[in-house]
Design a protein around this motif. Structure first.
Motif, PDB file in Angstrom:
ATOM      1  N   LEU A 100       1.696   9.078   4.284  1.00  0.00           N
ATOM      2  CA  LEU A 100       0.658   9.213   3.267  1.00  0.00           C
ATOM      3  C   LEU A 100      -0.405   8.159   3.521  1.00  0.00           C
ATOM      4  O   LEU A 100      -0.085   7.030   3.895  1.00  0.00           O
ATOM      5  N   ALA A 101      -1.671   8.519   3.319  1.00  0.00           N
ATOM      6  CA  ALA A 101      -2.769   7.563   3.510  1.00  0.00           C
ATOM      7  C   ALA A 101      -3.868   7.846   2.500  1.00  0.00           C
ATOM      8  O   ALA A 101      -4.225   9.004   2.263  1.00  0.00           O
ATOM      9  N   THR A 102      -4.372   6.797   1.882  1.00  0.00           N
ATOM     10  CA  THR A 102      -5.517   6.958   0.987  1.00  0.00           C
ATOM     11  C   THR A 102      -6.779   7.166   1.817  1.00  0.00           C
ATOM     12  O   THR A 102      -6.866   6.704   2.958  1.00  0.00           O
ATOM     13  N   THR A 103      -7.758   7.846   1.250  1.00  0.00           N
ATOM     14  CA  THR A 103      -8.987   8.138   1.994  1.00  0.00           C
ATOM     15  C   THR A 103     -10.150   7.268   1.563  1.00  0.00           C
ATOM     16  O   THR A 103     -11.267   7.483   2.004  1.00  0.00           O
ATOM     17  N   HIS A 104      -9.901   6.301   0.709  1.00  0.00           N
ATOM     18  CA  HIS A 104     -10.968   5.409   0.268  1.00  0.00           C
ATOM     19  C   HIS A 104     -10.552   3.973   0.515  1.00  0.00           C
ATOM     20  O   HIS A 104      -9.367   3.655   0.644  1.00  0.00           O
ATOM     21  N   GLU A 105     -11.525   3.116   0.613  1.00  0.00           N
ATOM     22  CA  GLU A 105     -11.259   1.711   0.891  1.00  0.00           C
ATOM     23  C   GLU A 105     -10.668   1.020  -0.339  1.00  0.00           C
ATOM     24  O   GLU A 105     -11.112   1.272  -1.456  1.00  0.00           O
ATOM     25  N   LYS A 110       1.738   4.820   3.571  1.00  0.00           N
ATOM     26  CA  LYS A 110       3.163   4.785   3.238  1.00  0.00           C
ATOM     27  C   LYS A 110       3.875   5.780   4.144  1.00  0.00           C
ATOM     28  O   LYS A 110       3.459   6.939   4.259  1.00  0.00           O
ATOM     29  N   THR A 111       4.931   5.338   4.832  1.00  0.00           N
ATOM     30  CA  THR A 111       5.660   6.186   5.749  1.00  0.00           C
ATOM     31  C   THR A 111       7.072   6.428   5.245  1.00  0.00           C
ATOM     32  O   THR A 111       7.761   5.492   4.828  1.00  0.00           O
ATOM     33  N   LEU A 112       7.507   7.686   5.237  1.00  0.00           N
ATOM     34  CA  LEU A 112       8.863   8.054   4.844  1.00  0.00           C
ATOM     35  C   LEU A 112       9.468   8.884   5.970  1.00  0.00           C
ATOM     36  O   LEU A 112       8.809   9.784   6.504  1.00  0.00           O
ATOM     37  N   ALA A 113      10.732   8.574   6.361  1.00  0.00           N
ATOM     38  CA  ALA A 113      11.382   9.289   7.457  1.00  0.00           C
ATOM     39  C   ALA A 113      12.731   9.823   6.999  1.00  0.00           C
ATOM     40  O   ALA A 113      13.452   9.167   6.243  1.00  0.00           O
ATOM     41  N   TYR A 114      13.067  11.033   7.441  1.00  0.00           N
ATOM     42  CA  TYR A 114      14.327  11.675   7.104  1.00  0.00           C
ATOM     43  C   TYR A 114      15.028  12.109   8.389  1.00  0.00           C
ATOM     44  O   TYR A 114      14.390  12.662   9.292  1.00  0.00           O
ATOM     45  N   GLU A 115      16.357  11.847   8.450  1.00  0.00           N
ATOM     46  CA  GLU A 115      17.145  12.266   9.600  1.00  0.00           C
ATOM     47  C   GLU A 115      18.169  13.303   9.148  1.00  0.00           C
ATOM     48  O   GLU A 115      18.759  13.175   8.072  1.00  0.00           O
ATOM     49  N   GLU A 136       5.663   8.632  -4.280  1.00  0.00           N
ATOM     50  CA  GLU A 136       5.039   7.589  -3.471  1.00  0.00           C
ATOM     51  C   GLU A 136       3.524   7.733  -3.452  1.00  0.00           C
ATOM     52  O   GLU A 136       2.796   6.737  -3.429  1.00  0.00           O
ATOM     53  N   ALA A 137       3.033   8.967  -3.461  1.00  0.00           N
ATOM     54  CA  ALA A 137       1.579   9.189  -3.470  1.00  0.00           C
ATOM     55  C   ALA A 137       0.955   8.627  -4.739  1.00  0.00           C
ATOM     56  O   ALA A 137      -0.117   8.012  -4.707  1.00  0.00           O
ATOM     57  N   GLN A 138       1.620   8.829  -5.860  1.00  0.00           N
ATOM     58  CA  GLN A 138       1.105   8.312  -7.125  1.00  0.00           C
ATOM     59  C   GLN A 138       1.081   6.790  -7.118  1.00  0.00           C
ATOM     60  O   GLN A 138       0.115   6.162  -7.562  1.00  0.00           O
ATOM     61  N   GLU A 141      -1.773   5.576  -4.682  1.00  0.00           N
ATOM     62  CA  GLU A 141      -3.116   5.728  -5.244  1.00  0.00           C
ATOM     63  C   GLU A 141      -3.380   4.659  -6.299  1.00  0.00           C
ATOM     64  O   GLU A 141      -4.456   4.080  -6.357  1.00  0.00           O
ATOM     65  N   ALA A 142      -2.364   4.379  -7.141  1.00  0.00           N
ATOM     66  CA  ALA A 142      -2.536   3.352  -8.168  1.00  0.00           C
ATOM     67  C   ALA A 142      -2.673   1.972  -7.532  1.00  0.00           C
ATOM     68  O   ALA A 142      -3.512   1.166  -7.929  1.00  0.00           O
ATOM     69  N   ALA A 143      -1.841   1.683  -6.519  1.00  0.00           N
ATOM     70  CA  ALA A 143      -1.906   0.380  -5.857  1.00  0.00           C
ATOM     71  C   ALA A 143      -3.219   0.189  -5.115  1.00  0.00           C
ATOM     72  O   ALA A 143      -3.748  -0.914  -5.034  1.00  0.00           O
ATOM     73  N   SER A 144      -3.752   1.263  -4.569  1.00  0.00           N
ATOM     74  CA  SER A 144      -5.005   1.172  -3.817  1.00  0.00           C
ATOM     75  C   SER A 144      -6.151   0.728  -4.695  1.00  0.00           C
ATOM     76  O   SER A 144      -7.052   0.033  -4.243  1.00  0.00           O
ATOM     77  N   ALA A 145      -6.103   1.115  -5.960  1.00  0.00           N
ATOM     78  CA  ALA A 145      -7.183   0.747  -6.876  1.00  0.00           C
ATOM     79  C   ALA A 145      -7.035  -0.673  -7.397  1.00  0.00           C
ATOM     80  O   ALA A 145      -7.971  -1.250  -7.935  1.00  0.00           O
ATOM     81  N   GLU A 146      -5.835  -1.259  -7.236  1.00  0.00           N
ATOM     82  CA  GLU A 146      -5.570  -2.572  -7.828  1.00  0.00           C
ATOM     83  C   GLU A 146      -5.557  -3.700  -6.810  1.00  0.00           C
ATOM     84  O   GLU A 146      -6.050  -4.792  -7.064  1.00  0.00           O
ATOM     85  N   VAL A 147      -4.980  -3.460  -5.608  1.00  0.00           N
ATOM     86  CA  VAL A 147      -4.797  -4.539  -4.632  1.00  0.00           C
ATOM     87  C   VAL A 147      -5.609  -4.235  -3.383  1.00  0.00           C
ATOM     88  O   VAL A 147      -5.350  -3.264  -2.699  1.00  0.00           O
TER      89      VAL A 147
END
Length: 367
Positions: A100-105, A110-115, A136-138, A141-147
């Protein structure tokens, strides 16, 4: 009375127009961008993984409290987050890695892997993975706006048992996984490598095109708007349309104190030039009708308004309310130089541009 009735109808029209969009205002927009596979198995081919991922997200959203919308991958819009996936071999097992990657600065990932053992993705497994992705997306997105920093990717890994891909999807353990990070464009420390990332995110725009409905607004009763965002806080807007005083065009400057955000209030000031035209009224005396013509002349109006621009992925919703100050009072002439009659006075008074104004705009961000 007629003027009051017109304004009441305009208010009702605005309320009815806004209702369908109110539910979309706070939604998070997610787009599946890139899916790859290094595995020959048909059940884990790139197209199959993409289809199963979309299925899982759509099913997970039915029971999730997360307000999210999965955008069509072919849509050239501006999502809030992008999701990419890749399938590789991990010894005797298969590994599916999501990023997952945000598209704004600032850009955060966030990377998740399943085996798992079986070379396929079941319904239960697809939905369980999608639930974790949405959660994780939620958070992202919230963390991107804060930190204002890009965090190192944390990779939760789920390992299925011998019973196949349905087993133990919810019970994954969380650990740092350098191989998964490298597979998704990161180095072994979890830091994102330099790569081309989307530059537009929620609220970002360079050029807006929209259609508008309004009452006394610079865009007229019905018209359009084009806006160029010169800087994050400054927009140069040109509105135009059809008004009661003829065609109307209005250059406008908008100040966005919060910059390019998803919900962006603005202060607007500008001019509205009403081109005028001819108006005809008919009076009947003793069964005989007579027509009277009035010339409506060019009328400039200064406008001041406040409003809000709500980004909805590639689209946006704009609202404004304000006041118009008519700069010319002697702006009509009767064609034969006569004094205006009662119908003339009523027509002139109700069709003038000035006073309370409001409008609603629905448009698209071009780039």
């Amino acid at each position: 009375m007629r003027s009051t009735a017109l304004r009441m109808r305009a208010s009702m029209l605005l309320a009815a127009t806004l209702l369908p969009f109110s539910a979309l205002a706070d939604a998070m927009y997610l787009q599946l961008k890139d899916v790859g596979s290094d595995v020959d198995a048909a059940g884990l081919a790139a197209a199959t993984v993409a289809e199963r991922t979309r299925y899982g997200i759509e099913e997970a959203l039915k029971t999730s409290s997360t307000q999210a919308i999965l955008m069509d991958p072919r849509h050239e819009g501006a999502p809030d987050l992008t999701l990419s996936a890749k399938v590789t071999r991990a010894g005797e097992k298969y590994r599916l890695t999501y990023q997952l990657a945000t598209t704004h600065e600032p850009v955060r990932t966030k990377t998740l892997a399943y085996e798992f053992v079986n070379p396929s993705l079941s319904d239960k497994g697809s939905v369980a993975m999608a639930q974790a992705l949405l959660a994780e997306a939620q958070k992202l997105e919230a963390a991107s706006a804060e930190v204002p920093a890009v965090a190192a990717a944390e990779v939760p890994v789920a390992s299925s048992g011998e019973s196949g891909s349905d087993a133990n999807w919810e019970g994954y353990s969380q650990r740092s996984d350098a191989a998964a990070a490298e597979g998704m464009g990161q180095d072994s420390t979890g830091r994102a490598q330099e790569m081309e990332a989307p530059r537009r995110g929620g609220g970002r725009t360079n050029l807006d095109l929209g259609v508008a409905l309004g009452f006394n607004s610079p865009s007229g009763i019905f018209g359009g708007e084009i806006e160029f965002r010169a800087t994050p806080v400054l927009g140069l807007n040109l509105s135009g349309g059809t008004g009661a005083w003829g065609l109307r065009v209005g250059p406008v400057v908008r100040l966005y104190p919060l910059g390019e955000t998803r919900t962006s209030p603005f202060l607007e000031g500008g001019m509205s030039f009403n081109m005028g035209g001819k108006s005809t009224t008919t009076l009947t005396f003793n069964g005989e009708s007579e027509e009277f013509t009035t010339d409506k002349l060019l009328t400039p109006v200064a406008t001041l308004a406040v409003g809000m621009r709500q980004s909805m992925g590639p689209m946006y919703l704009g609202l404004r309310v304000g006041w118009g100050f008519r700069l010319r009072e002697d702006n009509w002439r009767t064609s034969d130089g006569r004094d205006p009659n009662l119908l003339d006075d009523l027509d002139i008074a109700t069709s003038q541009h000035g006073g309370f104004l409001c409008s609603v705009t629905l448009g698209v961000s071009v780039f």
